[in-house]
Scaffold this motif. Structure first.
Motif, PDB file in Angstrom:
ATOM      1  N   LYS A  65       0.819  -1.210   0.000  1.00 38.91           N
ATOM      2  CA  LYS A  65       0.000   0.000   0.000  1.00 38.91           C
ATOM      3  C   LYS A  65       0.853   1.260   0.000  1.00 38.91           C
ATOM      4  O   LYS A  65       0.569   2.211  -0.741  1.00 38.91           O
ATOM      5  N   TYR A  66       1.895   1.293   0.833  1.00 36.85           N
ATOM      6  CA  TYR A  66       2.717   2.499   0.939  1.00 36.85           C
ATOM      7  C   TYR A  66       3.414   2.798  -0.383  1.00 36.85           C
ATOM      8  O   TYR A  66       3.503   3.962  -0.800  1.00 36.85           O
ATOM      9  N   VAL A  67       3.911   1.776  -1.047  1.00 38.32           N
ATOM     10  CA  VAL A  67       4.590   1.963  -2.330  1.00 38.32           C
ATOM     11  C   VAL A  67       3.607   2.510  -3.362  1.00 38.32           C
ATOM     12  O   VAL A  67       3.934   3.423  -4.129  1.00 38.32           O
ATOM     13  N   TYR A  68       2.385   1.968  -3.371  1.00 37.00           N
ATOM     14  CA  TYR A  68       1.379   2.451  -4.320  1.00 37.00           C
ATOM     15  C   TYR A  68       0.984   3.896  -4.023  1.00 37.00           C
ATOM     16  O   TYR A  68       0.855   4.719  -4.932  1.00 37.00           O
ATOM     17  N   GLU A  69       0.806   4.233  -2.761  1.00 37.08           N
ATOM     18  CA  GLU A  69       0.310   5.554  -2.375  1.00 37.08           C
ATOM     19  C   GLU A  69       1.306   6.680  -2.648  1.00 37.08           C
ATOM     20  O   GLU A  69       0.908   7.809  -2.938  1.00 37.08           O
ATOM     21  N   TYR A  70       2.630   6.397  -2.581  1.00 44.56           N
ATOM     22  CA  TYR A  70       3.601   7.494  -2.580  1.00 44.56           C
ATOM     23  C   TYR A  70       4.697   7.373  -3.634  1.00 44.56           C
ATOM     24  O   TYR A  70       5.693   8.086  -3.550  1.00 44.56           O
ATOM     25  N   SER A  71       4.537   6.498  -4.621  1.00 44.98           N
ATOM     26  CA  SER A  71       5.533   6.415  -5.685  1.00 44.98           C
ATOM     27  C   SER A  71       4.841   6.116  -7.006  1.00 44.98           C
ATOM     28  O   SER A  71       3.658   5.776  -7.042  1.00 44.98           O
ATOM     29  N   SER A  72       5.596   6.248  -8.079  1.00 42.51           N
ATOM     30  CA  SER A  72       5.065   5.942  -9.413  1.00 42.51           C
ATOM     31  C   SER A  72       6.229   5.690 -10.356  1.00 42.51           C
ATOM     32  O   SER A  72       7.389   5.975 -10.032  1.00 42.51           O
ATOM     33  N   ASN A  73       5.907   5.197 -11.542  1.00 44.35           N
ATOM     34  CA  ASN A  73       6.940   4.899 -12.537  1.00 44.35           C
ATOM     35  C   ASN A  73       7.605   6.161 -13.062  1.00 44.35           C
ATOM     36  O   ASN A  73       8.734   6.104 -13.558  1.00 44.35           O
ATOM     37  N   GLU A  74       6.906   7.282 -12.999  1.00 43.76           N
ATOM     38  CA  GLU A  74       7.401   8.514 -13.618  1.00 43.76           C
ATOM     39  C   GLU A  74       8.416   9.259 -12.758  1.00 43.76           C
ATOM     40  O   GLU A  74       9.109  10.153 -13.249  1.00 43.76           O
ATOM     41  N   LEU A  75       8.533   8.932 -11.485  1.00 41.39           N
ATOM     42  CA  LEU A  75       9.435   9.672 -10.594  1.00 41.39           C
ATOM     43  C   LEU A  75      10.890   9.399 -10.944  1.00 41.39           C
ATOM     44  O   LEU A  75      11.264   8.266 -11.256  1.00 41.39           O
ATOM     45  N   SER A  76      11.714  10.457 -10.876  1.00 39.20           N
ATOM     46  CA  SER A  76      13.157  10.277 -11.061  1.00 39.20           C
ATOM     47  C   SER A  76      13.718   9.460  -9.907  1.00 39.20           C
ATOM     48  O   SER A  76      13.095   9.331  -8.849  1.00 39.20           O
ATOM     49  N   THR A  77      14.917   8.929 -10.097  1.00 34.33           N
ATOM     50  CA  THR A  77      15.498   8.039  -9.082  1.00 34.33           C
ATOM     51  C   THR A  77      15.642   8.734  -7.737  1.00 34.33           C
ATOM     52  O   THR A  77      15.316   8.173  -6.691  1.00 34.33           O
ATOM     53  N   ALA A  82      13.395   9.422  -2.289  1.00 38.97           N
ATOM     54  CA  ALA A  82      12.876  10.327  -1.261  1.00 38.97           C
ATOM     55  C   ALA A  82      11.426  10.047  -0.929  1.00 38.97           C
ATOM     56  O   ALA A  82      10.940  10.488   0.124  1.00 38.97           O
ATOM     57  N   SER A  83      10.717   9.302  -1.809  1.00 43.78           N
ATOM     58  CA  SER A  83       9.332   8.948  -1.491  1.00 43.78           C
ATOM     59  C   SER A  83       9.268   8.028  -0.271  1.00 43.78           C
ATOM     60  O   SER A  83       8.191   7.801   0.281  1.00 43.78           O
ATOM     61  N   PHE A  84      10.422   7.522   0.161  1.00 41.63           N
ATOM     62  CA  PHE A  84      10.546   6.773   1.425  1.00 41.63           C
ATOM     63  C   PHE A  84       9.861   7.536   2.558  1.00 41.63           C
ATOM     64  O   PHE A  84       9.183   6.940   3.399  1.00 41.63           O
ATOM     65  N   TRP A  85      10.036   8.852   2.587  1.00 40.04           N
ATOM     66  CA  TRP A  85       9.444   9.661   3.669  1.00 40.04           C
ATOM     67  C   TRP A  85       8.316  10.553   3.150  1.00 40.04           C
ATOM     68  O   TRP A  85       8.009  11.587   3.729  1.00 40.04           O
ATOM     69  N   GLY A  86       7.655  10.134   2.082  1.00 41.54           N
ATOM     70  CA  GLY A  86       6.582  10.929   1.516  1.00 41.54           C
ATOM     71  C   GLY A  86       5.282  10.855   2.282  1.00 41.54           C
ATOM     72  O   GLY A  86       4.423  11.724   2.153  1.00 41.54           O
ATOM     73  N   GLY A  87       5.075   9.810   3.098  1.00 40.46           N
ATOM     74  CA  GLY A  87       3.836   9.643   3.850  1.00 40.46           C
ATOM     75  C   GLY A  87       4.093   9.471   5.334  1.00 40.46           C
ATOM     76  O   GLY A  87       5.247   9.480   5.795  1.00 40.46           O
ATOM     77  N   GLN A  88       3.039   9.286   6.095  1.00 42.72           N
ATOM     78  CA  GLN A  88       3.168   9.161   7.548  1.00 42.72           C
ATOM     79  C   GLN A  88       4.057   7.991   7.937  1.00 42.72           C
ATOM     80  O   GLN A  88       4.974   8.130   8.758  1.00 42.72           O
ATOM     81  N   GLU A  89       3.772   6.814   7.373  1.00 41.24           N
ATOM     82  CA  GLU A  89       4.526   5.619   7.759  1.00 41.24           C
ATOM     83  C   GLU A  89       6.017   5.786   7.456  1.00 41.24           C
ATOM     84  O   GLU A  89       6.875   5.459   8.276  1.00 41.24           O
TER      85      GLU A  89
END
Length: 797
Positions: A65-77, A82-89
């Motif tokens: 769920k966390y990977v789906y909620e805060y990352s996508s294929n279009e994001l640069s590396t 950095a999406s590691f800390w994009g959400g609460q968890e």
């Protein structure tokens, strides 16, 4: 599942480590060995869990769920990492990882200083236990599977070859407001897919991605720096608790001092990195809006800096033979409150209480998480204050309180009091939304100008005063040059800058006084003992920062203007020409080209606008032209490609209750037609505008002048009143001020229609000497770390 198991084992290890360290403090010698092993096991497990989460993000494992909620294929590396800390968890995981690493350094540091390790690490282990509980399967676990709880997935993120599969037809839903389709993912659909041999990885092929405001370079740096400051603030709390546990206050000041300095320096750097991020990204032209979540990071920093000043007094008095030293209770309270306020800032940010008051706040995480955060704050506040109350009589008995009025001790204590007053003001204003109230920026600004004046004065005077006592004649002699020089400099600034506000004049005087005093002393020291430079460099940085705040806010000028393509206009002393736009970043964004010229010098700026796939909303990115003495700040407001004919006529701006005359009619602006904010924020269709009354020829007409957003199109709908021979069309409306710009024309007007032209609407402003703000912060941080180096060496003595 593996990640959840690892975090659960880490939680158990943290509990064991805290217990073993405490048992060693209570006299069980063998427990120290097991405490160290348990902490290192916990650290290893936390780092493995963090590496797993990062791997899941980098490899697009959307079955989580966390990977789906805060990352996508279009994001640069970089942004994907950095999406590691994009959400609460993930932000809790970041806090946990950095706290764990700080703990490893602290364990090594304390093991070399007598019996300090078991006392400090038992408290530190309690802190890691609470954060581990936060990311455990009980609360905000980042390793939850996508199907564990029902979630709606956009149809665009589903494998196109499976969209028409009979398996998912009963799980398809449509949003009536936006027309978008979603698949309801839950355990039932997951079972059907698994039975049919379809994996979630093959079914969900893309994630939601990050909020576009987070896809910025500073997302990669600001949160880790800020959370490092949060993590390091745990250490002064642990040292204060360790001193009270043993009831021995001889060494705790010198042992905790470098940690408090480092925590305050890093936290201050992180806070202002966030300020620069806002300045560069949000487009409103400022760097500090007194947003409640911004404030919640500032409060512990102010308390930490206050503690630095009173710790200096305690350390000095201990060097003169006192066992406990002056201001011992004050220092313990400040070290306790710095960490408690860090936890409180976490509560404000992540409990959902500021959901309607802050653009930074996370959504409501649920009752269980809310209650746990309350318990987290209450536990450490109760533990710290309760232990202090237990030791209060001893500390009172062994603390001397004989300060002369003209002494450095009293000046430093005054500085701490003023900083705490600032923290209290910000704390009250920040917490106001919890009680159903709100505080605007004007409240903070008006309250902090007098505080800044006092800080500047005390900053300079404290360095001119001697320890214990100072003769008034000596103080006058030592301050004469600085006072005269600062007065002359202030007069020049007032004359050339045109300052008319008395409080700003006084603030400029006290700030230049602090700057000159510190510069004078620093120049003398640099020729000799350079390790003493830290405090003076930090103070110089703060003075430069305050001068930057004054100049960039008081002298800033701003204009909103329409730039017609290839037609020059003079704005803020510069000739500006809008020459067109170009697509960038794989045609996902549009950069608008504006040429500036002045005194035979030419520049180009490129503000950006685009429609975000994340929320289907219009996003704007300002362009900043940085010069030696100022920034030219250009924020895009809107663009008209000239494809639609506009009603010609008279432009009128109205506020609610205002009226104007046109063609024998009286037009009154009655009320603002507000949009549905939830639909607007989610990117759905909405409308807003002005409700008007038009009176002409004894008749009255009600008119709704509207702006409508439908899909990606924004339309301004003209309204014709044939009997009154008037056409009304909204041109622009500001939801904040509710000011409406309208165009009125006669329907039967014989005016010729002009050829439509491309128009770029911008807000252009100047920010004089704003570089002093960023330069001052960097100088301050350098000063902090010069002091850390010095105090670290002293901690071994």
């Amino acid at each position: 599942m593996i990640g959840s198991i690892i975090l659960t084992l880490a939680l158990a290890s943290s509990v064991v480590a805290a217990c073993m360290y405490f048992m060693n403090f209570r006299g069980y010698n063998n427990a120290l060995y097991y405490g160290r092993i348990a902490y290192h096991v916990m650290a290893m497990l936390v780092l493995v869990a963090a590496a797993m989460l990062e791997y899941l993000l980098l490899t697009h494992q959307y079955s989580f769920k966390y990977v789906y909620e805060y990352s996508s294929n279009e994001l640069s590396t970089g942004i994907l990492m950095a999406s590691f800390w994009g959400g609460q968890e993930g932000s809790f995981m970041l806090w946990l990882v950095l706290t764990t690493i700080v703990g490893l350094v602290l364990q090594s540091y304390s093991s070399k200083r007598g019996d300090l390790e078991p006392r400090v690490m038992s408290v530190f282990g309690l802190a890691t236990t609470f954060i581990l509980l936060m990311v455990s399967p009980l609360f905000k676990n980042p390793f939850v599977y996508l199907w564990a709880e029902p979630i709606f997935i956009g149809i665009k993120n589903i494998n196109p070859s499976l969209v028409n599969s009979p398996l998912i037809q009963s799980f398809l839903f449509s949003d009536g407001s936006s027309g978008q389709q979603f698949v309801k993912m839950n355990s039932e659909l997951f079972s059907l897919l698994s039975t049919s041999g379809i994996t979630l990885k093959d079914f969900v092929i893309n994630g939601k991605g990050l909020n576009p405001q987070l896809t910025n370079f500073w997302m990669q740096i600001h949160p880790p720096i800020l959370f490092t400051g949060f993590s390091m603030s745990t250490v002064p709390f642990c040292f204060a608790m360790a001193a009270m546990m043993k009831n021995d206050y001889k060494d705790w000041v010198k042992q905790s001092f470098p940690w408090l300095l480092a925590a305050s320096g890093i936290l201050g750097l992180g806070i202002m990195m966030g300020g620069y991020w806002a300045y560069e990204m949000l487009g409103w032209g400022g760097y500090w809006a007194w947003d409640p979540v911004e404030n919640s990071s500032l409060i512990p920093w102010l308390v930490g800096v206050a503690g630095i000043h009173t710790l200096l007094v305690q350390k000095k008095s201990q060097s003169k033979g006192e066992n406990v030293g002056k201001f011992a209770k004050t220092n313990i309270i400040l070290c306790i409150m710095m960490y408690v306020l860090v936890i409180y800032s976490t509560f404000l940010t992540r409990s959902g209480v500021l959901g309607d008051a802050s653009v930074h706040s996370f959504v409501d995480p649920g009752t269980m998480v809310y209650l746990f955060l309350v318990i987290f704050v209450g536990t450490f506040l109760g533990l710290g204050i309760g232990t202090l109350i237990y030791r209060w009589n001893y500390l009172t008995l062994h603390t001397k309180t004989d300060e002369d009025i003209l002494s450095r001790e009293l000046a430093l204590f005054t500085a701490a009091i003023v900083l705490c007053a600032s923290a209290t003001i910000v704390l009250v204003g920040t917490s106001a939304p919890i009680f159903g109230h709100s505080v605007d920026a004007a409240f903070y600004n008006s309250m902090h100008i007098p505080i800044a004046i006092i800080i500047g004065l005390v900053n300079g005077l404290s360095l001119l005063l001697k320890w214990k006592t100072t003769k008034s004649n000596d103080l006058l002699k030592r301050s004469l040059f600085s006072a005269v020089a600062s007065l002359i400099l202030t007069v020049l600034i007032i004359l050339f800058g045109g300052i008319s506000d008395v409080l700003v004049m006084i603030l400029t005087l006290t700030t230049t006084f602090a700057l000159i005093v510190n510069l004078e002393i620093a120049i003398k020291i640099i020729r000799g003992n350079r390790k003493m430079l830290g405090a003076y460099v930090a103070h110089i940085g703060i003075a430069v920062f305050l001068l930057g705040v004054v100049s960039s806010s008081i002298y800033s000028r701003e204009n909103d203007i329409d730039l017609i393509k290839n037609e020059p206009k003079t704005v803020l002393g510069y000739k500006m020409i809008f020459t067109g736009y170009r697509s960038i970043e794989n045609q996902t964004k549009y950069a608008f080209n504006i040429k500036l010229s002045r005194n035979d010098k030419e520049y180009e700026v490129n503000p950006i606008m685009y429609i975000s796939d994340f929320n289907n909303g219009l996003m704007r990115e300002p362009a900043i032209l940085s010069m030696a003495t100022k920034d030219i700040y250009v924020s895009p407001l809107g663009y008209d490609d000239g494809s639609t004919n506009k009603a010609e006529g008279k432009q009128i701006s109205l506020t609610i209750g205002g009226s104007a005359d046109f063609s024998g009619a009286k037009i009154t602006y009655n009320s603002f037609i507000a949009p549905d904010m939830s639909v607007m924020q989610s990117g759905g269709d909405f409308q807003m505008g002005a409700q008007l009354t038009v009176e002409k020829g004894g008749k009255s007409y009600n008119v709704d002048a509207l702006m409508k957003k439908e899909g990606r199109d924004v339309k301004f709908v003209p309204v014709e009143l044939k009997e009154a021979n008037i056409r009304v069309q909204l041109q622009k409306v500001d939801p904040a001020s509710q000011k409406a710009d309208l165009i009125f024309a006669e329907i039967n007007s014989t005016s010729t229609t002009q050829t439509p032209k491309e128009v770029l609407t911008i807000s252009a402003s100047t920010k004089p000497f704003i570089n002093l703000v960023w330069t001052g912060i960097l100088i301050m941080v350098v000063g902090f770390f010069i002091s850390v180096s010095r105090r670290l060496k002293e901690s071994f003595v």
